[in-house]
Scaffold this motif. Structure first.
Motif, mmCIF file in Angstrom:
data_model
loop_
_atom_site.group_PDB
_atom_site.id
_atom_site.type_symbol
_atom_site.label_atom_id
_atom_site.label_comp_id
_atom_site.label_asym_id
_atom_site.label_seq_id
_atom_site.Cartn_x
_atom_site.Cartn_y
_atom_site.Cartn_z
ATOM 1 N N ALA A 72 48.560 33.861 39.187
ATOM 2 C CA ALA A 72 47.670 34.180 40.298
ATOM 3 C C ALA A 72 46.491 33.216 40.276
ATOM 4 N N LEU A 73 46.292 32.490 41.364
ATOM 5 C CA LEU A 73 45.158 31.576 41.493
ATOM 6 C C LEU A 73 44.125 32.246 42.388
ATOM 7 N N ASN A 74 43.082 32.733 41.750
ATOM 8 C CA ASN A 74 42.132 33.616 42.418
ATOM 9 C C ASN A 74 41.388 32.941 43.564
ATOM 10 N N GLY A 75 40.673 31.872 43.261
ATOM 11 C CA GLY A 75 39.846 31.223 44.279
ATOM 12 C C GLY A 75 40.611 30.773 45.509
ATOM 13 N N PRO A 76 41.698 30.005 45.353
ATOM 14 C CA PRO A 76 42.441 29.519 46.523
ATOM 15 C C PRO A 76 43.372 30.559 47.141
ATOM 16 N N SER A 77 43.455 31.761 46.551
ATOM 17 C CA SER A 77 44.331 32.822 47.065
ATOM 18 C C SER A 77 45.782 32.354 47.148
ATOM 19 N N GLU A 78 46.296 31.920 45.997
ATOM 20 C CA GLU A 78 47.667 31.426 45.919
ATOM 21 C C GLU A 78 48.352 31.965 44.659
ATOM 22 N N VAL A 79 49.675 31.858 44.645
ATOM 23 C CA VAL A 79 50.460 32.092 43.439
ATOM 24 C C VAL A 79 51.235 30.818 43.148
ATOM 25 N N THR A 117 36.796 37.051 49.692
ATOM 26 C CA THR A 117 37.128 37.225 51.110
ATOM 27 C C THR A 117 36.517 38.502 51.666
ATOM 28 N N ALA A 118 36.378 39.528 50.793
ATOM 29 C CA ALA A 118 35.748 40.802 51.164
ATOM 30 C C ALA A 118 36.383 41.414 52.410
ATOM 31 N N GLN A 119 37.707 41.306 52.499
ATOM 32 C CA GLN A 119 38.392 41.849 53.669
ATOM 33 C C GLN A 119 39.474 42.871 53.316
ATOM 34 N N ASP A 120 40.477 42.452 52.555
ATOM 35 C CA ASP A 120 41.647 43.308 52.386
ATOM 36 C C ASP A 120 42.221 43.233 50.977
#
Length: 320
Positions: free
Chosen positions: A259-266, A307-310
């Motif tokens: 899990a790549l937190n900052g870029p929102s990727e796996v 992102t503070a969204q979902d």
């Protein structure tokens, strides 16, 4: 975990019992060997349901730490969320928690008898440490960890009754008896240190070794466990994984998903250290913090810290 926002200190109390809505959001960017990615559950951001780490259990349940809510919760195979415990809030509200400034439940692991072990970081000496929750019981701290650190990833060696945990601020891997007691520094290798924010992060046990990530340095590390239980020479398995948090092995040798937190990727990380992106924000990821694999099913939990969204759960499947 990636950088948290100040609103955490004022997050609302988490509901004692809640349920998550299951959806069938189609994949739009999933890449081989994954397929069929969908958002399987949405969590309540305002209620502090920000999943930080996960431990799978037989029968399909998953146990998660809701970081902002200071909670341990069970997620049923059908998506129902049941809060098992809420950790006591520190007297100062958690504002002295190193780097992050809010108290949070972090790594979690499960023993064969159903006992849950997890980490709690508060910046205070009375609460920071390793905690235990037996089925039907109440949470109990079994080992104190330094208040000036930030305990993060956690794994259990059931054969030896040993817990291993990372500290992202102190750049350390702790060793703690699962029965409780005094922690010892298992490794403080330079490769575990941060570079301005957070260092050693996710942690797993595999093949007689401790595997860990370093968020700041974007690395996957492997440390053999010697016959006497001490740490062997550390090896950097992979580099260039910006914002790496937790990870899980796919069951194909030492291949893993990270899990790549900052870029929102796996990322899919191969045994030779090469890697490719297999899930992206287009698949619903929002600051993914933890990842687990059960058979051919991949579970990715996003906390939406930035992102503070979902905050959500994305489920995908491994191909043949």
């Amino acid at each position: 975990m990636d950088k948290k926002l100040p609103w955490y200190a004022a997050s609302a109390a988490v509901l004692a019992t809640a349920s998550v809505a299951l959806t069938a959001t189609p994949a739009s960017a999933v890449s081989a060997p994954l397929h069929g990615a969908r958002i399987a559950a949405h969590f309540d951001l305002a209620a502090g349901q920000t999943p930080e780490n996960v431990a799978l259990a037989p029968g399909g349940a998953a146990y998660v730490t809701f970081a902002a809510g200071r909670q341990i919760a069970e997620i049923s195979p059908g998506g129902a969320v049941r809060v098992l415990a809420t950790l006591p809030e520190p007297a100062d509200g958690g504002v002295h928690t190193p780097v992050l400034g809010f108290a949070l439940t972090v790594g979690i692991t499960r023993a064969g008898d159903g006992t849950l072990y997890f980490l709690y970081a508060t910046g205070t000496p009375d609460l920071t440490g390793v905690w235990r929750l037996r089925p039907g019981g109440r949470p109990q701290r079994i080992a104190a960890l330094p208040a000036g650190g930030l305990p993060n990833g956690l794994a259990l060696d059931q054969d030896t009754g040993t817990l291993y945990g990372t500290d992202s601020v102190l750049g350390t891997i702790w060793r703690v008896p699962s029965a409780g007691g005094t922690p010892t520094t298992w490794s403080a290798a330079p490769e575990l240190a941060g570079a301005g924010f957070l260092g050693a992060n996710g942690l797993k046990l595999r093949g007689g070794a401790v595997w860990a990530t370093n968020l700041d340095r974007g690395t996957v590390l492997r440390i053999p466990i010697r016959r006497d239980g001490s740490a062997g020479a550390i090896r950097t398995v992979a580099t260039g994984l910006a914002g790496i948090d937790d990870f899980g092995f796919t069951g194909r040798g030492d291949e893993l998903l990270a899990a790549l937190n900052g870029p929102s990727e796996v990322a899919l990380v191969r045994p030779d250290g090469s890697h490719s992106i297999v899930l992206t924000p287009a698949d619903g990821l929002q600051n993914p913090t933890s990842l687990a694999v059960r058979g051919s099913t991949v579970y990715v939990f996003s906390a939406a810290y930035v992102t503070a969204q979902d905050p959500n759960l994305v489920v995908a499947h491994l191909g043949c």
